[in-house]
Design an enzyme around this catalytic site. Structure first.
Site, mmCIF file in Angstrom:
data_model
loop_
_atom_site.group_PDB
_atom_site.id
_atom_site.type_symbol
_atom_site.label_atom_id
_atom_site.label_comp_id
_atom_site.label_asym_id
_atom_site.label_seq_id
_atom_site.Cartn_x
_atom_site.Cartn_y
_atom_site.Cartn_z
ATOM 1 N N ALA A 86 91.174 42.785 -4.813
ATOM 2 C CA ALA A 86 91.602 43.115 -3.449
ATOM 3 C C ALA A 86 93.103 42.888 -3.287
ATOM 4 O O ALA A 86 93.794 43.690 -2.634
ATOM 5 C CB ALA A 86 90.827 42.275 -2.438
ATOM 6 N N ASP A 87 93.609 41.807 -3.885
ATOM 7 C CA ASP A 87 95.046 41.540 -3.807
ATOM 8 C C ASP A 87 95.846 42.618 -4.540
ATOM 9 O O ASP A 87 96.899 43.060 -4.066
ATOM 10 C CB ASP A 87 95.362 40.165 -4.407
ATOM 11 C CG ASP A 87 94.928 39.012 -3.501
ATOM 12 O OD1 ASP A 87 94.644 39.270 -2.316
ATOM 13 O OD2 ASP A 87 94.876 37.861 -3.976
ATOM 14 N N ALA A 88 95.359 43.027 -5.703
ATOM 15 C CA ALA A 88 96.055 44.065 -6.481
ATOM 16 C C ALA A 88 96.067 45.381 -5.720
ATOM 17 O O ALA A 88 97.070 46.111 -5.718
ATOM 18 C CB ALA A 88 95.372 44.240 -7.839
ATOM 19 N N TRP A 127 90.060 33.011 2.199
ATOM 20 C CA TRP A 127 89.948 34.109 3.157
ATOM 21 C C TRP A 127 89.013 35.215 2.669
ATOM 22 O O TRP A 127 88.846 36.222 3.333
ATOM 23 C CB TRP A 127 91.336 34.693 3.441
ATOM 24 C CG TRP A 127 92.258 33.672 4.034
ATOM 25 C CD1 TRP A 127 92.275 33.199 5.321
ATOM 26 C CD2 TRP A 127 93.302 32.971 3.344
ATOM 27 N NE1 TRP A 127 93.248 32.263 5.477
ATOM 28 C CE2 TRP A 127 93.905 32.091 4.284
ATOM 29 C CE3 TRP A 127 93.795 32.977 2.038
ATOM 30 C CZ2 TRP A 127 94.959 31.252 3.960
ATOM 31 C CZ3 TRP A 127 94.851 32.142 1.715
ATOM 32 C CH2 TRP A 127 95.414 31.294 2.665
ATOM 33 N N GLY A 128 88.442 35.020 1.489
ATOM 34 C CA GLY A 128 87.505 36.008 0.957
ATOM 35 C C GLY A 128 88.125 37.071 0.085
ATOM 36 O O GLY A 128 87.458 38.023 -0.322
ATOM 37 N N SER A 129 89.415 36.931 -0.224
ATOM 38 C CA SER A 129 90.080 37.942 -1.040
ATOM 39 C C SER A 129 89.891 37.651 -2.528
ATOM 40 O O SER A 129 89.925 36.505 -2.961
ATOM 41 C CB SER A 129 91.570 37.984 -0.708
ATOM 42 O OG SER A 129 92.210 39.011 -1.432
ATOM 43 N N THR A 130 89.723 38.721 -3.304
ATOM 44 C CA THR A 130 89.590 38.622 -4.758
ATOM 45 C C THR A 130 90.884 39.103 -5.418
ATOM 46 O O THR A 130 91.711 39.752 -4.767
ATOM 47 C CB THR A 130 88.420 39.487 -5.257
ATOM 48 O OG1 THR A 130 88.723 40.871 -4.967
ATOM 49 C CG2 THR A 130 87.115 39.093 -4.581
ATOM 50 N N ASP A 154 96.958 72.558 9.875
ATOM 51 C CA ASP A 154 97.534 72.769 8.544
ATOM 52 C C ASP A 154 96.952 74.035 7.925
ATOM 53 O O ASP A 154 96.559 74.065 6.764
ATOM 54 C CB ASP A 154 97.252 71.558 7.653
ATOM 55 C CG ASP A 154 98.089 71.569 6.376
ATOM 56 O OD1 ASP A 154 99.112 72.283 6.345
ATOM 57 O OD2 ASP A 154 97.722 70.877 5.409
ATOM 58 N N LYS A 171 86.748 65.287 -2.711
ATOM 59 C CA LYS A 171 88.048 64.819 -2.246
ATOM 60 C C LYS A 171 88.065 63.304 -2.344
ATOM 61 O O LYS A 171 87.287 62.617 -1.693
ATOM 62 C CB LYS A 171 88.302 65.256 -0.801
ATOM 63 C CG LYS A 171 89.698 64.915 -0.298
ATOM 64 C CD LYS A 171 89.936 65.473 1.105
ATOM 65 C CE LYS A 171 91.366 65.185 1.566
ATOM 66 N NZ LYS A 171 91.637 65.737 2.914
#
Length: 473
Positions: free
Chosen positions: A121-123, A115-118, A287, A191
């Site tokens: 990216a998972d972490a 799916w293209g995840s590294t 705010d 920021k």
């Protein structure tokens, strides 16, 4: 027999790829339910694929088991049918010691699954921050930032190369959110939007909204937007740096301000807010509170931090589908209609302004003896902070203005366009009275000295008369 051993196997235990479609994850779960008994037998079988055994050990955090498998010659970069590796599994689970061991054994740091995840990216998806730092230290690159463009011609003009931002010896200037950095020889406020933004749609939307607002703002009493980092992670918004800090810190140090200073500051806030409200579409800050108001080198104030601001068409109100939480706003200054989750408009900022003006004169936050999360309930019950300061601290007309601004009915509160001339009139009258007071004192002093000199016979009468007439001009 050989072909069966080489058939790719799917690893379905533990947390799945961050980019796997939900329907695919559900399918895997159903497969797990159907084959539970078989899998339990397979995991203990001697002839299970050694690569899958490595992934299973990574899923369990079994350091000794991983070492044994790697020592036996198992490929550290073994991939299952979904192209996932043991490093993917360990990153999902958050086992930093396993990640470190795999990397030390030459695991590929940025492999992509089907799916293209590294692993990085998972972490990030599972918020395993220690693993994120470890992977980045070994050169892992984050996936494309949510706003990254495919064509370099589409890169926005305000884009800042993150390599130009020097954070050496940087300091935090607001609860870990803002940092001071050096950009092209100038100190700026940055920021930060952390790695978790990539996988959090609400935070990405907040980033986009704040950026869209800041690009359009140009006013002496509104903090100046300089640029942003949108093509890589972490994403950042860069604004001018005001070294004198925010109004909250200033009030904590100084306490109650002199009436003239409080009036000048009130005018600065009102002018900045009037600029925001008069835009089309209008901008509701939502705010407005002392820590979001900054002091510049010339002693003026600037409105800052538009993280929860709203764009609203003129003469219309808004209602949040997802009500603001106490993590989003400072509840000591929140208007009752926001607390009650009702529709609201620009008058919520007028309510907050009244509390800030009173705080500058009183020298303490509204209802400072109460817990912060209890204060909005008091406002909703139509209770307001008492006026405790001596009468001379309030210029004529200020108390009435404050009371109008925090009126229970938003429609009864004045607009900032109406507030500004009233403040100017009060300031001019109050300031004029003080200037007159200081003019008289030197004259009295001169008269006393003159009288003593006359008594001693040192002053010529004609000289004294001429100088007296000059002093009265």
């Amino acid at each position: 027999m050989d072909t069966e051993e080489k058939t790719p196997v799917r690893f379905t235990l533990g947390k799945q790829s961050s980019l796997a479609p939900e329907r695919w994850t559900d399918l895997l779960a159903r497969e797990d339910d159907d084959d539970t008994s078989n899998e339990e037998e397979d995991w203990n079988a001697e002839d299970i694929n050694p690569g899958v055994r490595l992934m299973y050990a990574a899923n369990e955090g079994d350091i000794d088991g991983i070492k044994e498998l790697l020592d036996s010659g198992i490929d550290v970069n073994f991939r299952d049918i979904d192209d996932r590796t043991a490093l993917h599994i360990a990153a999902c689970q958050g086992f930093s010691d396993v990640v470190k061991l795999l990397l030390e054994n030459k695991a590929e740091v940025d492999p992509k699954d089907r799916w293209g995840s590294t692993p990085l990216a998972d972490a990030i998806h599972y918020k395993n921050h220690n693993v994120i730092k470890l992977l980045e230290k070994h050169g892992a690159k984050p996936l494309m930032a949510p706003m990254q463009v495919k064509n370099f011609r589409e890169v926005p003009e305000y884009e800042i190369d993150p390599e130009e931002l020097d954070f050496t010896n940087c300091i935090e200037i607001k609860e870990g959110t803002f940092q001071v950095a050096l950009w092209r020889g100038t100190k700026v406020a940055v920021k930060m939007f952390g790695d978790e933004v990539i996988s959090d749609e609400d935070k990405v939307r907040a980033f986009r909204d704040e950026l869209a607002l800041l690009q359009k703002l140009r006013h002496p009493n509104v903090v100046q937007f300089l640029g942003a980092v949108t093509q890589s992670s972490p994403m950042m918004i860069v604004t001018e740096y005001l070294p004198k800090g925010d109004l909250c810190s200033y009030l904590k140090q100084r306490g109650a301000l002199k009436p003239t200073r409080a009036l000048r500051y009130a005018l600065d806030i009102a002018r900045g807010m009037n600029y925001l409200h008069e835009r089309k579409p209008a901008i509701i800050h939502c705010d407005l509170e002392p820590s979001n108001i900054l002091r510049d080198d010339s002693g003026h104030l600037k409105v800052a931090d538009f993280g929860v601001s709203k764009l609203v068409e003129v003469a219309k109100s808004v209602k949040d589908d997802r009500p603001l939480s106490y993590h989003d706003i400072s509840c000591r200054y929140v208007a009752p209609e926001v607390f009650n989750k009702e529709e609201y408009d620009t008058k919520v900022d007028v309510f907050s302004f009244a509390l800030i003006l009173q705080e500058m004169i009183e020298g303490c936050p509204p209802f400072d003896s109460k817990e912060a999360n209890e204060v909005p309930k008091l406002y909703a019950a139509n209770k307001r902070p008492p006026f405790k300061a001596p009468g001379k601290s309030y210029a004529h007309g200020i108390k009435e203005l404050i009371q109008e601004c925090w009126s229970e009915r938003p429609e009864d509160r004045p607009t900032f366009k109406q507030i500004i001339p009233r403040l100017e009139s009060i300031f001019n009258k109050f300031g004029h009275g003080h200037r007159h007071f200081w003019k008289v004192r030197p004259l009295k002093c001169f008269q006393r000295v003159e009288a003593m000199w006359k008594k001693d016979g040192h002053v010529d009468a004609n000289w004294a008369d001429s100088n007296r007439s000059d002093s009265s001009i």
